[in-house]
Motif scaffolding. Structure first.
Motif, mmCIF file in Angstrom:
data_model
loop_
_atom_site.group_PDB
_atom_site.id
_atom_site.type_symbol
_atom_site.label_atom_id
_atom_site.label_comp_id
_atom_site.label_asym_id
_atom_site.label_seq_id
_atom_site.Cartn_x
_atom_site.Cartn_y
_atom_site.Cartn_z
ATOM 1 N N VAL A 1 33.906 56.003 64.467
ATOM 2 C CA VAL A 1 35.357 56.139 64.607
ATOM 3 C C VAL A 1 36.007 55.090 63.719
ATOM 4 C CG1 VAL A 1 37.319 56.018 66.179
ATOM 5 C CG2 VAL A 1 35.160 57.021 66.960
ATOM 6 N N ASP A 2 36.607 55.542 62.619
ATOM 7 C CA ASP A 2 37.285 54.640 61.689
ATOM 8 C C ASP A 2 38.652 54.313 62.260
ATOM 9 O OD1 ASP A 2 35.144 56.067 60.261
ATOM 10 O OD2 ASP A 2 35.905 55.022 58.493
ATOM 11 N N PHE A 3 38.965 53.012 62.350
ATOM 12 C CA PHE A 3 40.120 52.583 63.152
ATOM 13 C C PHE A 3 40.959 51.543 62.418
ATOM 14 C CE2 PHE A 3 42.151 49.795 66.236
ATOM 15 C CZ PHE A 3 42.717 50.696 67.121
ATOM 16 N N CYS B 1 36.058 52.872 54.985
ATOM 17 C CA CYS B 1 35.972 54.293 55.345
ATOM 18 C C CYS B 1 35.389 55.130 54.207
ATOM 19 C CB CYS B 1 37.347 54.817 55.769
ATOM 20 S SG CYS B 1 38.520 55.076 54.448
ATOM 21 N N CYS B 2 35.021 56.354 54.547
ATOM 22 C CA CYS B 2 34.556 57.293 53.528
ATOM 23 C C CYS B 2 35.765 57.888 52.797
ATOM 24 C CB CYS B 2 33.698 58.390 54.154
ATOM 25 S SG CYS B 2 34.511 59.451 55.364
ATOM 26 N N SER B 3 35.563 58.195 51.533
ATOM 27 C CA SER B 3 36.614 58.856 50.750
ATOM 28 C C SER B 3 35.934 59.857 49.821
ATOM 29 C CB SER B 3 37.406 57.835 49.914
ATOM 30 O OG SER B 3 36.586 57.274 48.903
ATOM 31 N N SER C 1 37.710 63.583 54.567
ATOM 32 C CA SER C 1 37.306 62.179 54.455
ATOM 33 C C SER C 1 38.217 61.335 55.341
ATOM 34 C CB SER C 1 37.396 61.680 53.019
ATOM 35 O OG SER C 1 38.748 61.458 52.652
ATOM 36 N N CYS C 2 37.713 60.165 55.736
ATOM 37 C CA CYS C 2 38.530 59.274 56.569
ATOM 38 C C CYS C 2 39.742 58.769 55.798
ATOM 39 C CB CYS C 2 37.681 58.110 57.072
ATOM 40 S SG CYS C 2 36.484 58.601 58.340
ATOM 41 N N GLN C 3 39.578 58.494 54.499
ATOM 42 C CA GLN C 3 40.735 58.045 53.702
ATOM 43 C C GLN C 3 41.849 59.086 53.766
ATOM 44 O OE1 GLN C 3 41.140 55.125 51.858
ATOM 45 N NE2 GLN C 3 43.180 55.751 51.195
ATOM 46 N N ASN D 1 38.306 60.370 63.188
ATOM 47 C CA ASN D 1 37.005 60.716 63.775
ATOM 48 C C ASN D 1 36.138 61.185 62.604
ATOM 49 O OD1 ASN D 1 35.027 61.159 65.626
ATOM 50 N ND2 ASN D 1 35.926 63.035 66.472
ATOM 51 N N CYS D 2 35.259 60.306 62.143
ATOM 52 C CA CYS D 2 34.659 60.403 60.799
ATOM 53 C C CYS D 2 33.989 61.762 60.516
ATOM 54 C CB CYS D 2 33.645 59.285 60.622
ATOM 55 S SG CYS D 2 32.945 59.222 58.960
ATOM 56 N N PRO D 3 34.365 62.394 59.387
ATOM 57 C CA PRO D 3 33.797 63.696 59.010
ATOM 58 C C PRO D 3 32.499 63.592 58.195
ATOM 59 C CG PRO D 3 35.997 63.316 58.032
ATOM 60 C CD PRO D 3 35.470 62.013 58.493
ATOM 61 N N GLU D 4 31.983 62.362 58.020
ATOM 62 C CA GLU D 4 30.855 62.153 57.098
ATOM 63 C C GLU D 4 29.593 62.904 57.553
ATOM 64 O OE1 GLU D 4 29.226 61.671 54.140
ATOM 65 O OE2 GLU D 4 30.662 60.003 53.995
ATOM 66 N N GLU D 5 28.997 63.665 56.622
ATOM 67 C CA GLU D 5 27.747 64.366 56.944
ATOM 68 C C GLU D 5 26.628 64.007 55.969
ATOM 69 O OE1 GLU D 5 28.165 68.488 58.346
ATOM 70 O OE2 GLU D 5 30.315 68.298 57.929
HETATM 71 ZN ZN LIG Z 1 34.448 58.622 57.478
#
Ligand SMILES: [Zn+2]
Length: 209
Positions: free
Chosen positions: A44-46, A103-105, A120-122, A184-188
């Motif tokens: 969870v990126d916050f 975060c991921c971008s 992406s979290c960004q 809510n991080c989408p990283e896969e």
């Molecule tokens: Zn992310």
């Protein structure tokens, strides 16, 4: 998934945040944000902002340098760029959260993996903050709750398997009026969201008593 622990107090907001989605809420001083990792291993990126002036916001170096520790856990204080306490971790059943990886971008995933996720979290941060009239220049390096980033003595680091189990949670007490924003991080493409990929979390705003 079992029934998660729910806070004993006055609940004002209770949302399930779908996999890959952003979320935000304003908290008044003394209100508590509970973030529940419903299925486990979900980053969870916050970020948090002074609700009345987004130029004051979470600042990773000040959060790290006051306690002289890069990890966040029970008792940790999230500090602003003005070094003021913004939120305090008053409960933590996971025990490992990250302050350094941001975060991921789409951009960094292209560099490190040669491809991107659908979200992406960004981008999540940018579109969620736009709902509050806050521009993308205010997206800064964030906390990653439930994400495990160990650092070796030689400086080697990376995203490792999460230590967060289904139902683990953190409670963050607001120390000033804050706007809390999360992705809510989408990283896969790495272990940030576990072997099962992105999963929902639950966000509860409550007050003791
Ligand atoms: Zn992310």
């Amino acid at each position: 998934m079992g029934q998660p622990d729910l806070p004993q107090g006055q609940i004002r907001v209770d949302n399930v945040v779908p996999a890959r989605a952003p979320w935000s809420a304003r908290l008044e001083p003394g209100e508590i944000l509970r973030l529940i990792d419903l299925d486990g291993a979900q980053a969870v990126d916050f970020l948090c902002y002074n609700a009345d002036d987004p130029a004051e916001r979470y600042h990773a170096p000040n959060t790290i340098k006051v306690p002289k520790n890069i990890f966040i856990g029970q008792g940790s204080v999230l500090r602003s760029n003005l070094a003021r306490p913004m939120m305090t971790v008053i409960a933590d059943t996971c025990g490992r959260h990250d302050t350094i990886f941001g975060c991921c971008s789409f951009e960094v995933d292209r560099v490190r993996y040669g491809r991107t996720n659908a979200e992406s979290c960004q981008h999540n941060f940018e579109r969620e903050m736009a709902r509050h009239g806050i521009g993308p220049e205010h997206v800064v390096p964030n906390v990653n709750f439930f994400m495990n980033v160990p650092v070796a003595a030689d400086g080697a680091t990376g995203i490792a398997e999460s230590q967060s189990k289904a139902g683990d949670y953190v409670d963050l007490r607001a120390e000033m009026p804050v706007l809390a924003v999360l992705s809510n991080c989408p990283e896969e493409l790495n272990p940030a969201t576990g072997a099962n990929g992105p999963t929902p979390i639950r966000a509860i705003v409550w007050r003791e008593g």
